[in-house]
Design a protein around this motif. Structure first.
Motif, mmCIF file in Angstrom:
data_model
loop_
_atom_site.group_PDB
_atom_site.id
_atom_site.type_symbol
_atom_site.label_atom_id
_atom_site.label_comp_id
_atom_site.label_asym_id
_atom_site.label_seq_id
_atom_site.Cartn_x
_atom_site.Cartn_y
_atom_site.Cartn_z
ATOM 1 N N ALA A 18 5.324 9.678 18.926
ATOM 2 C CA ALA A 18 6.877 9.074 18.704
ATOM 3 C C ALA A 18 6.613 7.761 18.128
ATOM 4 O O ALA A 18 5.599 7.235 18.852
ATOM 5 C CB ALA A 18 7.771 9.390 19.961
ATOM 6 N N PRO A 19 7.483 7.376 17.641
ATOM 7 C CA PRO A 19 7.560 5.871 17.167
ATOM 8 C C PRO A 19 7.994 4.988 18.168
ATOM 9 O O PRO A 19 8.976 5.331 19.260
ATOM 10 C CB PRO A 19 8.684 6.034 15.855
ATOM 11 N N SER A 20 7.634 3.962 18.259
ATOM 12 C CA SER A 20 8.261 2.849 19.353
ATOM 13 C C SER A 20 8.203 1.470 18.576
ATOM 14 O O SER A 20 7.434 1.227 17.910
ATOM 15 C CB SER A 20 7.426 2.753 20.566
ATOM 16 N N MET A 21 9.043 0.427 19.184
ATOM 17 C CA MET A 21 9.211 -0.694 18.624
ATOM 18 C C MET A 21 7.728 -1.269 18.591
ATOM 19 O O MET A 21 7.262 -1.488 19.791
ATOM 20 C CB MET A 21 10.088 -1.610 19.357
ATOM 21 N N ALA B 185 17.785 11.673 19.570
ATOM 22 C CA ALA B 185 18.381 11.957 18.160
ATOM 23 C C ALA B 185 17.780 11.313 17.149
ATOM 24 O O ALA B 185 17.528 12.013 15.874
ATOM 25 C CB ALA B 185 20.081 11.386 18.097
ATOM 26 N N MET B 186 17.242 10.012 17.143
ATOM 27 C CA MET B 186 16.451 9.395 16.209
ATOM 28 C C MET B 186 15.405 10.255 15.879
ATOM 29 O O MET B 186 14.898 10.375 14.542
ATOM 30 C CB MET B 186 15.939 8.003 16.635
ATOM 31 N N GLU B 187 14.505 10.715 17.069
ATOM 32 C CA GLU B 187 13.422 11.527 16.533
ATOM 33 C C GLU B 187 13.633 12.619 15.778
ATOM 34 O O GLU B 187 13.050 13.176 14.999
ATOM 35 C CB GLU B 187 12.494 11.679 17.673
ATOM 36 N N ARG B 188 14.766 13.536 16.269
ATOM 37 C CA ARG B 188 15.164 14.545 15.780
ATOM 38 C C ARG B 188 15.595 14.417 14.389
ATOM 39 O O ARG B 188 15.098 15.343 13.270
ATOM 40 C CB ARG B 188 16.565 15.384 16.632
ATOM 41 N N VAL B 189 16.260 13.483 13.965
ATOM 42 C CA VAL B 189 16.549 13.059 12.746
ATOM 43 C C VAL B 189 15.196 12.791 11.821
ATOM 44 O O VAL B 189 14.974 13.455 10.609
ATOM 45 C CB VAL B 189 17.542 11.907 12.394
ATOM 46 N N LEU B 190 14.287 12.093 12.282
ATOM 47 C CA LEU B 190 13.028 12.062 11.789
ATOM 48 C C LEU B 190 12.318 13.183 11.336
ATOM 49 O O LEU B 190 11.785 13.309 10.474
ATOM 50 C CB LEU B 190 12.130 10.855 12.373
ATOM 51 N N ALA C 71 9.818 9.811 22.579
ATOM 52 C CA ALA C 71 8.862 10.631 23.198
ATOM 53 C C ALA C 71 9.343 11.818 23.818
ATOM 54 O O ALA C 71 8.756 12.939 23.944
ATOM 55 C CB ALA C 71 7.909 9.519 24.011
ATOM 56 N N LEU C 72 10.575 11.609 24.734
ATOM 57 C CA LEU C 72 11.133 12.658 25.322
ATOM 58 C C LEU C 72 11.305 13.814 24.179
ATOM 59 O O LEU C 72 11.213 15.132 24.788
ATOM 60 C CB LEU C 72 12.404 12.350 26.143
ATOM 61 N N PHE C 73 12.130 13.545 23.344
ATOM 62 C CA PHE C 73 12.505 14.716 22.257
ATOM 63 C C PHE C 73 11.115 15.343 21.735
ATOM 64 O O PHE C 73 11.177 16.752 21.666
ATOM 65 C CB PHE C 73 13.136 14.132 21.166
ATOM 66 N N ASN C 74 10.186 14.563 21.464
ATOM 67 C CA ASN C 74 8.912 15.461 21.041
ATOM 68 C C ASN C 74 8.369 16.219 21.930
ATOM 69 O O ASN C 74 7.893 17.176 21.689
ATOM 70 C CB ASN C 74 7.832 14.233 20.646
ATOM 71 N N LEU C 75 8.494 15.788 23.263
ATOM 72 C CA LEU C 75 8.148 16.752 24.304
ATOM 73 C C LEU C 75 8.906 18.025 24.341
ATOM 74 O O LEU C 75 8.392 18.907 24.608
ATOM 75 C CB LEU C 75 8.048 15.866 25.713
ATOM 76 N N ARG C 76 10.171 17.816 24.202
ATOM 77 C CA ARG C 76 11.064 19.144 24.287
ATOM 78 C C ARG C 76 10.708 20.022 23.193
ATOM 79 O O ARG C 76 10.545 21.361 23.345
ATOM 80 C CB ARG C 76 12.543 18.685 23.928
ATOM 81 N N VAL C 77 10.191 19.360 21.884
ATOM 82 C CA VAL C 77 9.688 20.190 20.848
ATOM 83 C C VAL C 77 8.427 20.810 21.025
ATOM 84 O O VAL C 77 8.287 22.133 20.764
ATOM 85 C CB VAL C 77 9.612 19.143 19.404
ATOM 86 N N THR D 168 -0.842 18.262 29.763
ATOM 87 C CA THR D 168 -1.576 17.446 28.867
ATOM 88 C C THR D 168 -1.170 17.634 27.279
ATOM 89 O O THR D 168 -1.067 16.514 26.423
ATOM 90 C CB THR D 168 -2.855 17.305 28.892
ATOM 91 N N SER D 169 -1.251 19.010 26.986
ATOM 92 C CA SER D 169 -0.792 19.063 25.561
ATOM 93 C C SER D 169 0.626 18.809 25.041
ATOM 94 O O SER D 169 0.804 17.892 24.142
ATOM 95 C CB SER D 169 -0.875 20.772 25.089
ATOM 96 N N LEU D 170 1.552 18.826 26.126
ATOM 97 C CA LEU D 170 2.833 18.226 25.852
ATOM 98 C C LEU D 170 2.927 16.829 25.759
ATOM 99 O O LEU D 170 3.682 16.127 24.690
ATOM 100 C CB LEU D 170 3.869 18.840 26.854
ATOM 101 N N VAL D 171 2.164 16.004 26.444
ATOM 102 C CA VAL D 171 2.154 14.645 26.511
ATOM 103 C C VAL D 171 1.349 14.254 25.122
ATOM 104 O O VAL D 171 1.902 13.169 24.444
ATOM 105 C CB VAL D 171 1.473 14.115 27.646
ATOM 106 N N GLU D 172 0.423 14.888 24.800
ATOM 107 C CA GLU D 172 -0.409 14.605 23.646
ATOM 108 C C GLU D 172 0.672 14.456 22.163
ATOM 109 O O GLU D 172 0.497 13.648 21.490
ATOM 110 C CB GLU D 172 -1.426 15.414 23.290
#
Length: 329
Positions: free
Chosen positions: A21-24, A261-266, A68-74, A12-16
């Motif tokens: 993440a940004p999305s269109m 990559a987009m999220e990692r750069v941001l 969102a997947l990258f944020n989850l990894r972080v 739950t914490s990971l998904v929060e």
């Protein structure tokens, strides 16, 4: 082995964190499924939150889900886990975008935990930036962030930058002539009037930023058809600092990699003290997207145009409750 309750709490914490993440248009087109009693978390695209006018092939949806997947990894790394990712694990289900298995990290595998402070600080800024130039070492770091995810970040030269900015303006003209696209954008932009969509999604009026005086910066004006009363007008930077994110190929797996990559750069840019915004306008039109690529570049397909600079960080936009995007089976 953590207990089932502890795993659910961790997931739950990971998904929060993932859903920041940004999305269109802030459509938040993701859905997570945790298989109870396991360390597996599945990511699905949500077709009910697709954008048929602006994103008919779903590339933008994949970019948002990849972010969102990258944020989850972080977040996993921050919580002491390594996130082993398999993209598109089920050929029979194209909406099953990734499986994530939480594992114990190795001694030399800290993961991207150092980016965690930026997860909640990163916000799209639709405000003017200053004319201060970004140091070369920071730009090099952003290039390196993209490379870590198998993508390339191209900082265009002056002629290429001018060409991309012209394409942004061309896209604005295309958009103004497309009633279906204008209606779709309006449906995801909230001004506080009765009958608009849920307050947990879309772009609220307080995040629009000022109306641009002139057309120097590639900032999308989500309020163009309505002209919200009392909205300020401001001059934006004369020479926007932009960068293009791209990959060699253009498959759904490449879109997911580009989203990460987009999220990692941001996130790296946020830690470096930069304000950021995303420009997808010319990439939403196939005839314009092909022209954003620099001739002779190793980047075959452009997925996002970044605008970087020093200025207001932007404000947080709403997110759906975790209970709406996470299910435990």
């Amino acid at each position: 082995m953590p207990t089932t309750d502890h795993l659910v709490e961790t997931v739950t914490s990971l998904v929060e964190d993932a859903v920041t993440a940004p999305s269109m248009h802030n459509a938040q087109p993701w859905r997570f499924v945790h298989r109870a009693g396991t360390r597996v978390l599945a990511l699905y695209g949500d077709p009910s939150r697709s954008l048929p006018a602006g994103d008919p092939d779903g590339r933008g949806l994949h970019l948002g889900c990849g972010a969102a997947l990258f944020n989850l990894r972080v977040s996993a790394a921050h919580h002491g886990w390594d996130a082993a990712v398999e993209l598109l694990p089920d050929p029979r289900d194209p909406w099953h975008l990734a499986d994530v298995v939480l594992q114990e990290p190795g001694p030399a595998d800290p993961g991207p935990a150092d980016l965690y402070p930026a997860v909640r600080q990163r916000h799209t800024s639709r405000f003017p930036f200053s004319d201060e130039r970004i140091p070369a070492e920071i730009v090099d770091g952003l290039r390196g962030a993209a490379l870590l995810e198998g993508c390339r970040l191209i900082v265009p030269g002056s002629w290429h930058s001018d060409a991309v900015l012209d394409l942004v303006r061309d896209a604005a003209l295309f958009e103004s002539a497309d009633a279906a696209l204008r209606e779709e954008i309006a449906s995801w932009t909230h001004t506080g009037k009765p009958g608009e969509g849920p307050a947990t999604e879309g772009i609220p009026s307080y995040a629009l930023g000022p109306r641009q005086y002139g057309v120097s910066a590639p900032a999308r004006d989500f309020d163009a058809p309505r002209d919200l009363p009392g909205r300020a007008v401001a001059a934006f930077e004369a020479e926007p600092q932009i960068a293009l994110l791209g990959t060699m190929d253009d498959s759904p797996a490449d879109w997911l990699r580009a989203g990460q990559a987009m999220e990692r750069v941001l996130l790296q840019a946020t830690l470096d003290g930069l304000s950021t915004s995303l420009m997808s306008q010319p990439l939403e039109w196939p005839e314009l997207r092909a022209l954003t690529r620099e001739p002779g570049s190793l980047t075959g397909f452009v997925h996002m145009v970044f605008r970087f600079g020093y200025g207001p960080r932007g404000v947080a936009t709403p997110r759906r409750p975790v209970g709406e995007v996470l299910s435990v089976e």
